[in-house]
Every structure is written in structure tokens, then in C-alpha cells.
Design a protein around this motif. Structure first.
Motif, PDB file in Angstrom:
ATOM      1  N   ALA A 113      17.482  28.235  31.096  1.00  0.00           N
ATOM      2  CA  ALA A 113      17.394  29.050  29.880  1.00  0.00           C
ATOM      3  C   ALA A 113      17.828  30.478  30.165  1.00  0.00           C
ATOM      4  N   HIS A 114      18.889  30.616  30.948  1.00  0.00           N
ATOM      5  CA  HIS A 114      19.392  31.941  31.310  1.00  0.00           C
ATOM      6  C   HIS A 114      20.925  31.880  31.398  1.00  0.00           C
ATOM      7  N   PHE A 115      21.573  32.651  30.522  1.00  0.00           N
ATOM      8  CA  PHE A 115      23.037  32.680  30.481  1.00  0.00           C
ATOM      9  C   PHE A 115      23.533  34.101  30.729  1.00  0.00           C
ATOM     10  N   LEU A 116      24.613  34.206  31.498  1.00  0.00           N
ATOM     11  CA  LEU A 116      25.264  35.500  31.724  1.00  0.00           C
ATOM     12  C   LEU A 116      26.635  35.442  31.060  1.00  0.00           C
ATOM     13  N   CYS A 117      26.933  36.411  30.199  1.00  0.00           N
ATOM     14  CA  CYS A 117      28.248  36.463  29.554  1.00  0.00           C
ATOM     15  C   CYS A 117      29.044  37.606  30.162  1.00  0.00           C
ATOM     16  N   VAL A 118      30.327  37.352  30.423  1.00  0.00           N
ATOM     17  CA  VAL A 118      31.225  38.436  30.829  1.00  0.00           C
ATOM     18  C   VAL A 118      32.155  38.702  29.655  1.00  0.00           C
ATOM     19  N   VAL A 119      32.094  39.929  29.139  1.00  0.00           N
ATOM     20  CA  VAL A 119      32.793  40.267  27.894  1.00  0.00           C
ATOM     21  C   VAL A 119      33.794  41.395  28.129  1.00  0.00           C
TER      22      VAL A 119
END
Lengths: 372, 123
Positions: A113-119
Motif C-alpha cells: 500500500a505504498h506507491f512512489l510516482c516520478v513526475v
């Protein structure tokens, strides 16, 4: 050209390094970034034939976590995050209700339940505000803008793996494309993913900002015998264009849908609902009116962003990215073109400074590395 | 004639004036700003240009720039070899002439800069 006063521009932890290398610095997405060190052509060819090192610390990181994180992210972006194993990454689109791009992003599943987004650098604040608002109704989920916690370096090219392997205990030979691992690189705690924006094999390395300088030096030194060089944003742009990777703000934005951008593969149709799904389903049912295609110039001319695409004197589209590519040595472009003019082989004209130059629709990507 | 004797424009072209003719190119400063030059578009022989008119286009990987005519005249030579190998501009900008003009008024050098004035400009 848009110029922001230099004093307002943000700097990465490697700013002094870039100046020491003699880089030409330019404003990009609110940051002062190196556009080239020795020259775009040299740097581009180094990545295609040897290896290049990029400072991409301007890219943003947004983390989404909490018991209902998966439900929340399934709603706000197009790709199906439930298919991600822990340690796996995917390309996705943060969607508007009309099926367009708030941003395109890489999504890393750090935990159940942990997401990292690179934007994109220029979209960090916009994305964060959008995500924070969209996930709120889900209750037990929080979004954090953790951009300041990471420096991001990319090492790309056929020699990337052996160079990086000499600095890390992570077994890179078993790290698959679009997977990541945690470990030490040059004695620095790091997250390493097999991803990139060049069309070449390579890795992106997340480290604390205060360690960026040490990592940069270690990679340059380890890569020197193999011909690794620092590479700026100029070559990053020509490399990604050869690989037909879309650039936010040029090829995709809040007015272009995922289908028009020809990225249907990042739509998780099996998901019952996500922002923009109805609009995209309706567009798919009736067919897109325009589509992003690859063009190769047949006449001697270079198509550039904003140039008109013509057919029989009638406007049928617009160029979104274009350059003379250093590796393929051809003038190539991406353009939105009326759907009936998109089949491969279609001959079109580009309006170049008041005259017409012949171009042809070609398959994408323009460049595909040979699998070793 | 060497770059010390050339005259310069604020748009970073140079012109070497001799016997009523002017050889035209862009400066070393200009090629550095452009980066890797990949495309050059030059006019046909016989074309005439007024001072300040666009006579061609130069493109680097990254950018498109127009070439401005430093003096009025008729094009009597075009460097087609340079069009074939535009990257030569990066290698030696001051030898990479683009066109030769038959000058309509060879004495009309006002608004052109000397090498000292140009050096001040790009400081």
C-alpha cells in the motif's frame, strides 16, 4: 523563448559539478539545468554506443500510502497498478475526466500500500495538488511530495550495466526491465531501477540529495575507461525522440487524450473505473479524430514543434517534436495528424518557413535497440 | 584577410570585405551558442538582399536561427560544400563562409562593428 530570472530557478545538488564540467546551463521546468557539456551529438552517440550519466534530480517524487492506497491510485491514473508486484514499476498517466494528461509518470510499487510516482519537474506542484485532492475521498490514504528527499541520477547505454555493477552488490543481471531494487551503490544507500528515457538499456538511481555528489563522482570515475560521459538535457531530448517517448508539454498535455497519443497500452481497460475512463471508452467506440504518428522528412528540412502538417494544401495536423537525430542521421518528428492520414507510408507536407517539405509517416519507435 | 579585419553584426554574422565583394559567415560565438549545426539553408546565386534581410537559415539539433545579411548586394557565390557538411561551422566558424555578395555599396559599413566592438558586445 521563455526566460525565468536565474535567481528564481531551482538548482539540483549537482549544480556546481555541472558548472565545473563546463556545461551550458538553461532554465527548464523551473530549474537551472545542463543542456549540454561537450555537445548534443557527442553526448547522444555516447549513450547509443557506450554510456552516459544524467542528472535528473529535477524530476519530482510524490508518494501515496495508506490502507486504501491501491484503491486510490487505481482511480487517479490510467494503468492498472494492481498488476504491479512489489519492486516493479510501470508507465502511467494521471488523467483528467476527459481522458487527457494531467501528467505522465513512472509508478513504483514500494509496498502493498505504498506507491512512489516520478513526475515531470514542471508539474510537481500541479500534480501534488491534483493527487492530494483526488485521493482524499478514499479516507485512509495520504499523498506526500517527497521531491526534496531524492536526487536522481540516470546511467544509460550499452555499458551502463557493467559500469554500475562495479559499484554495487545488487545483482543487476537479474534486475529486469521496469523492476527496481534497494542496496548500496558506491557505499551509498540507494534505490536502483532498470528504467530510463533514452531507448537504451540503463538504470535510474535514487539517493539522498547530500550523497548525489559522491555518487556522480563515483560513476564518472568507474565509467571513464568505458567512455562514459555526462549528458545534458539536449541529448536527453534527442534520445527520447528517437525512441518515440512522449515529452509532456510538447507531445502530450491536458488537451490530448491517451488514445490520441497512441498510448492505449497504458490504459487498464480491465479496471471498472478510473478518472477519464468514460471519455476514453466513448472516444475508442467512435474512433479518434487525430493520432500521434512518426514522420520522417524526405526533403532536406527539419520539422519543429508547432509546424503545420499539410496534405494537398490543406492543414491536417501539427508537429509536436522534431529534430535532426544524431544517431539515425535523419530528420524525424512526432505529429498529431488527422486519423485518415495516419497509415504508415502516407505522404504529407510540413510547412517549413513558408514552403512545403515532403515527409512520410513511419512506424514508431524510430530507434529500437537490438536485444543482446 | 583574417577575423581581425572582418566586420561584424550584432546578430553575430561576420563579413570579409574585399574588392567590392563580401564573404559572409557566422561568428565563433554564434556557433557555440547554437551547438551542433545540422542544417543550413542558403539562397540561390543571383538573389539580392538588403542589409538586415534574412538570407538563410541555420539549424542546430536544438534550435533554428535566421541569417541576416550584413550589407546589401547580390549573391554571386554559395558555399554548397558547407550545405553538405554544415557541422564544419562548429569546427571553424571564421573559415565557414556561406555566401559571397557583390556589394551594392561597399563603403556602406555603418552599423557594422569592428572586431574590438564585437568583442565588447559578446563579453
Amino acid at each position: 523563448m521563455e526566460q525565468t530570472a536565474v535567481s528564481e530557478l531551482k538548482r539540483t545538488p549537482l549544480h556546481a559539478r555541472h558548472l565545473a564540467h563546463g556545461a551550458r546551463m538553461v532554465p527548464f521546468g523551473g530549474w537551472e539545468m545542463p543542456v549540454e557539456y561537450t555537445g548534443i551529438v557527442d553526448e547522444h552517440l555516447a549513450v547509443r554506443t557506450r554510456a552516459g550519466l544524467f542528472d535528473v534530480s529535477h524530476m519530482g517524487q510524490i508518494e501515496i500510502a495508506g490502507d486504501r492506497a491501491l484503491d486510490a491510485v487505481q482511480q487517479i491514473w490510467s494503468n492498472d497498478a494492481s498488476r504491479l508486484k512489489i519492486g516493479q514499476a510501470q508507465y502511467s498517466a494521471l488523467t483528467t475526466p476527459t481522458g487527457c494528461f494531467v501528467d505522465d509518470l513512472l509508478v513504483y510499487r514500494m509496498g502493498p500500500a505504498h506507491f512512489l510516482c516520478v513526475v515531470n519537474a514542471g508539474n510537481i506542484e500541479k500534480d501534488y495538488a491534483w493527487i492530494a485532492e483526488q485521493v482524499t475521498p478514499f479516507g485512509d490514504v495520504a499523498a506526500i511530495n517527497s521531491s526534496a528527499r531524492y536526487a536522481l541520477l540516470a546511467i544509460q547505454g550499452p555499458q551502463a550495466q557493467p559500469i554500475l555493477q562495479s559499484l554495487t552488490g545488487i545483482d543487476l543481471s537479474t534486475l529486469r526491465y521496469y523492476w527496481f531494487a534497494h542496496g548500496e551503490v558506491a557505499g551509498i544507500r540507494a534505490m536502483v531501477s532498470r528504467t530510463g528515457y533514452t531507448g537504451e538499456d540503463g538504470f535510474e538511481i535514487f539517493v539522498p540529495p547530500q550523497a548525489a555528489d559522491r555518487l556522480w563522482s563515483a560513476i564518472l570515475e568507474a565509467g571513464h575507461p568505458s567512455g562514459l560521459v555526462p549528458v545534458g538535457l539536449g541529448a536527453r531530448d534527442t534520445l527520447r525522440l528517437e525512441a518515440a517517448m512522449r515529452l509532456y508539454g510538447n507531445d502530450i498535455d491536458e488537451t490530448t487524450t491517451i488514445l490520441e497519443a497512441d498510448l492505449e497500452w497504458i490504459i487498464g481497460w480491465q479496471k471498472p473505473a478510473f478518472t477519464g475512463r468514460e471519455a476514453l471508452a466513448a472516444q475508442k467506440a467512435r474512433g479518434v479524430g487525430r493520432k500521434l504518428v512518426g514522420l520522417e522528412m524526405l526533403d532536406r528540412a527539419i520539422a519543429r514543434h508547432g509546424y503545420d502538417v499539410m496534405d494537398g494544401g490543406e492543414p491536417v495536423g501539427v508537429v509536436t517534436s522534431g529534430t535532426q537525430t544524431p544517431f539515425l542521421k535523419k530528420a524525424i518528428a512526432l505529429a498529431y495528424v488527422r486519423a485518415d492520414r495516419t497509415p504508415v507510408g502516407t505522404l504529407l507536407d510540413i510547412g517549413v518557413r513558408g514552403r512545403l517539405a515532403r515527409a512520410q509517416v513511419v512506424p514508431l519507435p524510430f530507434y529500437k535497440r537490438s536485444k543482446r | 584577410m583574417d577575423p581581425n579585419d572582418y566586420r561584424y553584426t550584432k546578430d553575430h554574422e561576420w563579413i570579409a570585405i574585399e574588392d567590392g565583394r563580401g564573404r559572409v559567415g557566422i561568428t565563433d560565438y554564434a556557433q557555440k551558442q547554437l551547438g551542433d549545426v545540422v542544417y543550413l539553408e542558403l539562397p540561390a546565386i543571383g538573389k539580392t538582399f538588403e542589409k538586415g534581410q534574412v538570407f538563410g537559415t541555420i539549424e542546430s539539433v536544438k534550435a533554428v536561427s535566421e541569417l541576416y545579411c550584413p550589407m546589401s548586394g547580390e549573391v554571386i557565390e554559395v558555399n554548397t560544400a558547407l550545405v553538405e557538411r554544415p557541422e564544419q561551422v562548429n569546427a571553424d566558424a571564421f573559415k565557414s563562409w556561406m555566401i559571397v555578395l557583390r556589394l551594392s555599396n561597399p563603403a556602406d559599413t555603418n552599423r557594422l562593428l569592428t572586431v574590438e566592438e564585437y568583442s565588447q558586445l559578446i563579453k
